[in-house]
Design a protein around this motif. Sequence first.
Motif, mmCIF file in Angstrom:
data_model
loop_
_atom_site.group_PDB
_atom_site.id
_atom_site.type_symbol
_atom_site.label_atom_id
_atom_site.label_comp_id
_atom_site.label_asym_id
_atom_site.label_seq_id
_atom_site.Cartn_x
_atom_site.Cartn_y
_atom_site.Cartn_z
ATOM 1 N N SER A 46 0.847 -1.191 0.000
ATOM 2 C CA SER A 46 0.000 0.000 0.000
ATOM 3 C C SER A 46 0.886 1.247 0.000
ATOM 4 O O SER A 46 2.079 1.185 0.323
ATOM 5 C CB SER A 46 -0.903 0.006 1.238
ATOM 6 O OG SER A 46 -0.113 0.129 2.413
ATOM 7 N N GLU A 47 0.299 2.378 -0.336
ATOM 8 C CA GLU A 47 1.084 3.608 -0.341
ATOM 9 C C GLU A 47 1.647 3.905 1.043
ATOM 10 O O GLU A 47 2.799 4.314 1.178
ATOM 11 C CB GLU A 47 0.233 4.781 -0.829
ATOM 12 C CG GLU A 47 -0.054 4.749 -2.323
ATOM 13 C CD GLU A 47 -0.676 6.039 -2.806
ATOM 14 O OE1 GLU A 47 -0.851 6.976 -1.974
ATOM 15 O OE2 GLU A 47 -0.965 6.146 -4.006
ATOM 16 N N ALA A 48 0.844 3.659 2.063
ATOM 17 C CA ALA A 48 1.302 3.930 3.424
ATOM 18 C C ALA A 48 2.473 3.024 3.801
ATOM 19 O O ALA A 48 3.466 3.479 4.392
ATOM 20 C CB ALA A 48 0.147 3.740 4.409
ATOM 21 N N ALA A 49 2.356 1.737 3.433
ATOM 22 C CA ALA A 49 3.422 0.789 3.766
ATOM 23 C C ALA A 49 4.702 1.125 3.010
ATOM 24 O O ALA A 49 5.806 1.059 3.570
ATOM 25 C CB ALA A 49 2.970 -0.629 3.446
ATOM 26 N N LEU A 50 4.576 1.492 1.741
ATOM 27 C CA LEU A 50 5.753 1.829 0.949
ATOM 28 C C LEU A 50 6.401 3.123 1.429
ATOM 29 O O LEU A 50 7.633 3.244 1.437
ATOM 30 C CB LEU A 50 5.373 1.929 -0.526
ATOM 31 C CG LEU A 50 4.951 0.619 -1.194
ATOM 32 C CD1 LEU A 50 4.470 0.871 -2.615
ATOM 33 C CD2 LEU A 50 6.101 -0.387 -1.191
ATOM 34 N N ALA A 51 5.583 4.079 1.820
ATOM 35 C CA ALA A 51 6.136 5.338 2.343
ATOM 36 C C ALA A 51 6.917 5.081 3.634
ATOM 37 O O ALA A 51 8.003 5.641 3.832
ATOM 38 C CB ALA A 51 5.013 6.339 2.588
ATOM 39 N N ARG A 52 6.377 4.211 4.503
ATOM 40 C CA ARG A 52 7.092 3.869 5.732
ATOM 41 C C ARG A 52 8.401 3.152 5.419
ATOM 42 O O ARG A 52 9.430 3.396 6.060
ATOM 43 C CB ARG A 52 6.215 2.986 6.625
ATOM 44 C CG ARG A 52 5.088 3.724 7.327
ATOM 45 C CD ARG A 52 4.509 2.881 8.448
ATOM 46 N NE ARG A 52 3.969 1.624 7.961
ATOM 47 C CZ ARG A 52 2.715 1.447 7.538
ATOM 48 N NH1 ARG A 52 1.862 2.495 7.543
ATOM 49 N NH2 ARG A 52 2.298 0.272 7.135
ATOM 50 N N LEU A 53 8.359 2.264 4.421
ATOM 51 C CA LEU A 53 9.572 1.539 4.028
ATOM 52 C C LEU A 53 10.644 2.529 3.575
ATOM 53 O O LEU A 53 11.814 2.438 3.989
ATOM 54 C CB LEU A 53 9.239 0.554 2.909
ATOM 55 C CG LEU A 53 10.360 -0.364 2.395
ATOM 56 C CD1 LEU A 53 9.779 -1.686 1.902
ATOM 57 C CD2 LEU A 53 11.134 0.288 1.253
ATOM 58 N N ALA A 54 10.255 3.472 2.717
ATOM 59 C CA ALA A 54 11.215 4.459 2.210
ATOM 60 C C ALA A 54 11.739 5.340 3.340
ATOM 61 O O ALA A 54 12.950 5.596 3.441
ATOM 62 C CB ALA A 54 10.561 5.310 1.129
#
Length: 248
Positions: A174-182
């Motif tokens: 998800s966008e939220a998960a990917l943003a946290r990963l980055a």
Amino acid sequence: MKRLLAMTSLCIAALAAPVAALDLSAMSDAEREAFRAEVRAYLMENPQVIIEAVNQMEARQADQQAQDDLSLVATNAEAIFNDGFSWVGGNPEGDVTVVEFMDYRCGYCRKAHGEVEQLLQSDGNIRLIVKEFPILGEASTISSRFAIATKLVAGDGAYKLVHDALISFGGEPSEAALARLADGLGLDGAAIIAGMGSDDVTREIAETRALAQRLQIRGTPTFVMGDQLVRGYVPLDAMQQIIDDERG
């Protein structure tokens, strides 16, 4: 043995007879039935003949596929090795180039990832190119878009960090998960998310898919190692052997 002798005699007689006698359609129903019975009996008594024939056919098909693949690689060499957008790692001046078409959601790509890393570490003369080839659904496409956007927004070093993280990422992208990963990697997750839908990202995925279609690639991982097209997962020792063969 009697059947084998009878079949041998029949074959000798056929070879000595006029060409018309070799035509099964010229046989009577009784002769045709007897011939079929002798052939069947021979194969039942010597089933290894069937196995040998199948093995020979498969070997010929594999040889033909290998020759066809060499031609495909040669024809598409510029797009494979110098497309201008795929990430390049390893030794950029290496004497052998390994190209990997991969999908972040592919189990065999995940398995191959660590072995490709070992190959690069043990052999410092390999140039690696990663082709983003998402084929396993929407989650794959989102992951590839995020990786490519990272490269465009933050550069090759950031791409490598995200690439390594995504290949082992277990959740839904998800966008939220990917943003946290980055963000966890010290990158600007919001900026990367904003770039995922750009025309450049779309174009890179489309061009790689078109190349894969020309190369008749239908699964991941698929590798190009030197001038060889290697379809499917190969373990580390087999990869090294292919590299050695290319150098030889």
